[in-house]
Motif scaffolding. Structure first.
Motif, PDB file in Angstrom:
ATOM      1  N   LYS A  40      -7.176  -1.087 -16.802  1.00 40.84           N
ATOM      2  CA  LYS A  40      -6.796  -2.344 -16.768  1.00 40.84           C
ATOM      3  C   LYS A  40      -6.092  -2.893 -15.794  1.00 40.84           C
ATOM      4  O   LYS A  40      -6.033  -4.274 -15.910  1.00 40.84           O
ATOM      5  N   ASP A  95     -17.828   8.705 -14.227  1.00 40.86           N
ATOM      6  CA  ASP A  95     -18.221   7.741 -13.515  1.00 40.86           C
ATOM      7  C   ASP A  95     -17.636   8.278 -11.744  1.00 40.86           C
ATOM      8  O   ASP A  95     -16.347   8.710 -12.044  1.00 40.86           O
ATOM      9  N   CYS A 145      -7.497  -3.391 -11.847  1.00 39.77           N
ATOM     10  CA  CYS A 145      -8.416  -5.146 -12.272  1.00 39.77           C
ATOM     11  C   CYS A 145      -7.743  -5.952 -12.379  1.00 39.77           C
ATOM     12  O   CYS A 145      -7.642  -6.899 -11.382  1.00 39.77           O
ATOM     13  N   ILE A 146      -6.662  -6.027 -13.918  1.00 40.58           N
ATOM     14  CA  ILE A 146      -5.454  -7.446 -13.673  1.00 40.58           C
ATOM     15  C   ILE A 146      -4.491  -6.996 -12.307  1.00 40.58           C
ATOM     16  O   ILE A 146      -4.906  -8.652 -11.775  1.00 40.58           O
ATOM     17  N   VAL A 203      -7.954   7.664  -9.482  1.00 43.93           N
ATOM     18  CA  VAL A 203      -8.709   8.643  -8.756  1.00 43.93           C
ATOM     19  C   VAL A 203      -8.646  10.537  -8.531  1.00 43.93           C
ATOM     20  O   VAL A 203      -9.302  10.969  -8.812  1.00 43.93           O
ATOM     21  N   ILE A 217      -5.986 -12.482  -5.824  1.00 41.71           N
ATOM     22  CA  ILE A 217      -6.558 -13.329  -5.930  1.00 41.71           C
ATOM     23  C   ILE A 217      -6.790 -14.489  -6.555  1.00 41.71           C
ATOM     24  O   ILE A 217      -6.680 -15.915  -5.959  1.00 41.71           O
ATOM     25  N   ALA A 273      -5.674  -6.300  -8.823  1.00 40.11           N
ATOM     26  CA  ALA A 273      -6.555  -7.342  -8.230  1.00 40.11           C
ATOM     27  C   ALA A 273      -6.425  -8.468  -8.810  1.00 40.11           C
ATOM     28  O   ALA A 273      -6.668  -9.319  -7.201  1.00 40.11           O
ATOM     29  N   PHE A 274      -6.675  -8.611  -9.553  1.00 38.88           N
ATOM     30  CA  PHE A 274      -7.101 -10.165 -10.240  1.00 38.88           C
ATOM     31  C   PHE A 274      -6.347 -11.227  -9.687  1.00 38.88           C
ATOM     32  O   PHE A 274      -6.576 -12.432  -9.209  1.00 38.88           O
ATOM     33  N   PHE A 320       0.727  -0.976   0.150  1.00 35.25           N
ATOM     34  CA  PHE A 320      -0.158  -0.238  -0.326  1.00 35.25           C
ATOM     35  C   PHE A 320       1.018   1.454  -0.190  1.00 35.25           C
ATOM     36  O   PHE A 320       0.511   1.831  -1.032  1.00 35.25           O
ATOM     37  N   LEU A 340      -4.583   5.039  -6.961  1.00 37.94           N
ATOM     38  CA  LEU A 340      -4.717   6.258  -7.104  1.00 37.94           C
ATOM     39  C   LEU A 340      -4.701   7.445  -7.852  1.00 37.94           C
ATOM     40  O   LEU A 340      -5.415   8.231  -8.280  1.00 37.94           O
ATOM     41  N   THR A 377     -17.720   6.423  -9.476  1.00 41.68           N
ATOM     42  CA  THR A 377     -17.712   5.137  -8.727  1.00 41.68           C
ATOM     43  C   THR A 377     -16.143   4.794  -9.084  1.00 41.68           C
ATOM     44  O   THR A 377     -16.015   3.677  -8.686  1.00 41.68           O
ATOM     45  N   GLU A 378     -14.849   5.490  -8.860  1.00 37.72           N
ATOM     46  CA  GLU A 378     -13.358   4.881  -8.796  1.00 37.72           C
ATOM     47  C   GLU A 378     -13.423   5.376  -7.979  1.00 37.72           C
ATOM     48  O   GLU A 378     -13.851   6.128  -6.786  1.00 37.72           O
ATOM     49  N   GLY A 379     -12.723   4.916  -7.287  1.00 42.91           N
ATOM     50  CA  GLY A 379     -12.094   4.060  -6.059  1.00 42.91           C
ATOM     51  C   GLY A 379     -12.470   3.925  -4.833  1.00 42.91           C
ATOM     52  O   GLY A 379     -11.940   3.620  -3.828  1.00 42.91           O
ATOM     53  N   GLN A 380     -13.106   2.407  -5.274  1.00 43.60           N
ATOM     54  CA  GLN A 380     -13.621   2.064  -4.388  1.00 43.60           C
ATOM     55  C   GLN A 380     -12.723   0.753  -3.890  1.00 43.60           C
ATOM     56  O   GLN A 380     -12.672   0.203  -4.817  1.00 43.60           O
ATOM     57  N   LYS A 434      -1.624  -2.615  -7.928  1.00 44.12           N
ATOM     58  CA  LYS A 434      -2.975  -2.074  -7.823  1.00 44.12           C
ATOM     59  C   LYS A 434      -3.134  -0.446  -7.157  1.00 44.12           C
ATOM     60  O   LYS A 434      -4.497   0.157  -7.015  1.00 44.12           O
TER      61      LYS A 434
END
Lengths: 125, 156, 512
Positions: free
Chosen positions: B71, B150, B74-75, B138, B81, B77-78, B38, B135, B152-155, B130
């Motif tokens: 992208k 939109d 998302c990648i 954002v 997991i 974070a994926f 982080f 960041l 909704t970024e940053g969650q 990520k």
């Protein structure tokens, strides 16, 4: 007693959220509450050791013994690392929610042309 | 935004490399010293924010275009997991199991070495990517709030 | 019936898909929604197979005092099933409904993040993780409420977000206080500590903070101000999710888990719960009856129905802490939890029908509607079934749970409380007769002559929930179902502080 000062800071934040009319000031109030809680969590790890406590990082030096494992001295002097991990997590969460909150504030300003919540009242009932 | 004066531009074009390198250092040494995914990711994003402030938004967007950043977000974070699921496969059914530490790299887990701690540095790298990407997104989105992006970024 | 689903999959699967979906472009959008539907369907199957299991899962093979653990017991399984049913129906519905909005893949991704958060809250075995998942679910829901980016949506999202963040801070503060007093974050270890040492001042303070925080999340009456704004402003499938499961998983479940299994019940706390429940029940119903916006009426009625759930749980806590007859306690708890499940089904069905009406006619003001019974036959029958359920008309599921609650209250000797419950039920009936009268009966206005119903997946989602409304009565009547689904959940909560022993023993038995 320091803990109650944290609670006081928390309450100041809550007061700010409840009383202020400006959206940005409300966001600042929420942040104040969040930092009060973070401060409280960090203070939970406090411990009193005769020669002074150390940060819970076994980076080398006399804190590691010859076998490369953590020495007894380190264990007896390090502060509690768990609250620090909690604070880090809560900072990350706070960052996410702050970004979203600021985005919503900006969007609302675009639509209504004001930050004053007494003038942003379309929902009633 | 047009960017700042020539002094700021010159200095920040020198500093940006250092900031970027420092971010990488923080991520890679996350399992040994304070820091980690982080904090390092925030510093990486900071180097792009420096560009954004000094040279203006367009320049920063040329360096890291928005679609690529999202992208990457998302990648990474994926992959995080997916790595946890690998622990599930190699660790006898335990999610997040540190399989590299126990089985594959048993000889090099002395504390204090760079290559130690098994899979934790990998987790740090993914988290760093990520955080850096999201960041940066954002800041970019908030700095350009008139465009159609939109909120909704940053969650995460 | 031996499909042993590893517990982290409930969290990892929607999370992984949530991050995968934004990678699809606009051309493959259909594929993205197909994957999302498939994910929720898989979660539904997994949650059906999770009944009857008791499992403690140590993440990363770190055992309990050290690591994070997930616990699956009766009440977790019940909540998982509820979440999966509602999210499956909502995502089927949003497939067509969300065509009105842009950025559908972002919507699906946020939706799955919300499911992740709720599944995590329900499964988590330590209080800090509960907080983290609570925040994931709440942040996703703040973004979803403001998804339309219009005046009302943004205003509602801001209000919801401010109160939601305050609630989260209360919970985090309480987590800190609990850690300071017991030296652990694990629910089982805290519970053991409380069983041995009792509740000191610090823990009592933490309990008060927990009640305020989770009460805000659950929109119990003194804390309900955000709900009537936030729920109607969201897109209809999201309203269904918020009213259907979010307030229950984040509010009711967390509160009852903390009170029953972690900090222990006592007489004053039970009275607090009962008071909150009764206030929500009465005030929610009385405020709802005067509303003319369909979704706003539904939102107020959610407050009232949440009051029923809280009342049942509080009554069980009271009987338990007064050392009353355990049969009555479990009856009250059964009523509360069964009503929780029923309310999730019929309230999300009502919100979906309101979405269908709004999509066909473009309005949700009751006075502008009318005579739609023949224009929208499927919506009409679904809405009638759900209204009958929520009002407690005999063959439908709402009747059984309300009946059980009333019987439990009478048996335990609280005649006034039973009378209030029946009274609120009648108010609810009047409220939904009003809905039927103004939406489906009466004159068809001139501008609505040409409305058409949207069939396909939207209708399927409504029929699915309507069939459940009819069949769920079987859960109490048919003994084997009741034992597996409801009694396990009731016992899991009523075990109280014995929870610690069960979790710690299960861990040793697993031999890790």
């Amino acid at each position: 007693m320091l803990y109650s000062l944290c609670f006081l800071l928390f309450m100041i934040g809550l007061y700010c959220v409840l009383v202020k009319k400006n959206m940005i000031k409300i966001v600042v109030g929420i942040l104040l509450m969040e930092y009060a809680v973070n401060l409280f969590l960090v203070m939970l790890g406090w411990r009193k050791v005769a020669d002074g406590a150390v940060a819970p990082i076994a980076a080398g030096g006399d804190l590691l013994d010859k076998a490369g494992t953590v020495s007894q001295l380190f264990v007896s002097r390090a502060v509690d690392p768990l609250p620090q991990a909690l604070v880090l997590t809560s900072i990350v969460i706070g960052l996410g929610s702050l970004a979203l909150m600021v985005a919503i504030c900006i969007r609302t300003y675009e639509k209504y042309g004001t930050f004053d919540i007494t003038r942003i009242r379309r929902l009633k009932g | 935004m047009k960017g700042m004066t020539i002094i700021v531009k010159t200095v920040s074009s020198w500093i940006k490399v250092l900031v970027f390198l420092f971010g990488i250092y923080i991520i890679l040494f996350g399992h040994l010293t304070p820091g980690g995914g982080f904090s390092g990711g925030v510093i990486l994003a900071g180097s792009y924010v420096l560009l954004l402030l000094a040279f203006g938004r367009e320049y920063a967007e040329e360096n890291l275009p928005l679609p690529i950043a999202s992208k990457l977000d998302c990648i990474a974070a994926f992959l995080f997991i997916a790595l946890a699921l690998l622990g599930f496969i190699y660790g006898a059914g335990f999610f997040f199991y540190n399989f590299l530490q126990q089985e594959l790299m048993a000889d090099c887990n002395a504390a204090g070495k760079l290559v130690s701690a098994g899979a934790i540095p990998l987790y740090n790298i993914f988290i760093g990517l990520k955080v850096a990407a999201s960041l940066f997104l954002v800041v970019l989105v908030l700095s350009a709030f008139r465009s159609e992006s939109d909120p909704t970024e940053g969650q995460e | 019936m031996s499909l042993n689903i590893p517990l982290p999959l409930f969290i990892a699967l929607p999370l992984a898909v949530a991050f995968l979906l934004p990678l699809f472009g606009t051309k493959t959008r259909g594929f993205a929604s197909f994957i999302a539907v498939l994910t929720t369907a898989a979660l539904l199957v997994f949650s059906i197979f999770s009944f009857g299991r008791f499992e403690v899962y140590c993440v990363g093979r770190w055992t309990i005092p050290l690591g994070i653990n997930l616990v699956l017991d009766g009440i977790s399984a019940l909540m998982l099933l509820t979440i999966s049913i509602v999210s499956f129906a909502a995502i089927l519905f949003s497939n067509r409904y969300m065509e009105q909005y842009t950025a559908k893949s972002k919507y699906l991704s946020l939706f799955l993040l919300m499911v992740t958060g709720m599944n995590g809250v329900v499964l988590s075995g330590d209080i800090f993780n509960l907080f983290v998942f609570l925040e994931i679910a709440s942040i996703a829901s703040y973004a979803l409420v403001g998804f339309g980016c219009q005046h009302e949506e943004l205003e509602a999202a801001f209000k919801y977000m401010v109160l939601g963040s305050v609630a989260s801070m209360f919970v985090l503060f309480a987590v800190g206080v609990v850690y300071g007093n017991t030296g652990s974050l694990n629910m089982a270890v805290i519970s053991k500590h409380v069983a041995e040492n009792g509740l000191n001042t610090g823990l009592a303070f933490a309990l008060a903070l927990f009640i305020a925080g989770f009460g805000l999340k659950a929109a119990l009456v003194p804390f309900h101000a955000w709900l009537p704004d936030a729920h109607p402003s969201a897109p209809a499938p999201i309203s269904a999710m918020l009213s259907g499961v979010l307030i229950k998983a984040l509010g009711i479940y967390s509160l009852s888990r903390i009170i029953f299994n972690v900090l222990g019940v006592s007489v004053p706390i039970s009275w607090v719960l009962i008071t909150l429940g009764l206030l929500s029940m009465v005030i929610g119903a009385l405020l709802a009856i005067g509303q003319w916006d369909f979704k706003r009426l539904l939102a107020y009625s959610s407050i009232s129905q949440i009051g029923y759930v809280m009342f049942g749980i509080g009554l069980a806590a009271l009987i338990l802490s007064k050392k009353g007859n355990p049969v009555w306690a479990s009856l009250a708890m059964l009523g509360g939890l069964f009503h929780l499940m029923n309310h999730a089904v019929f309230k999300s069905l009502l919100f979906l029908t309101s979405g269908s009406i709004e999509m066909s006619t473009g309005t949700r003001q009751l006075k502008e509607l009318g005579g739609l019974a023949e224009k929208l036959p499927i919506t009409r029958s679904a809405c009638t079934i759900a209204s009958a359920s929520i009002a407690g008309i005999p063959p439908f599921n709402g009747f059984w749970s309300k009946l059980i609650l009333v019987i439990a209250a009478v048996q335990a000797g609280f005649y006034t409380l039973a009378a209030v419950t029946v009274f609120v039920s009648i108010v609810t009936l009047i409220m939904f007769l009003k809905v039927q009268r103004y939406v489906f009966l009466g004159e068809l206005p001139e501008n609505l002559k040409s409305v058409v119903e949207h069939r396909g997946l939207m209708a399927f989602a409504m029929i699915f929930l309507a069939v459940l409304c009819v069949l769920m009565g079987a859960l109490v009547i048919y003994e084997p179902f009741r034992v597996v689904v409801l009694d396990n959940a009731v016992n899991a909560l009523l075990d109280g502080l014995a929870y610690a022993g069960k979790v710690l023993n299960a861990q040793i038995l697993n031999g890790q």
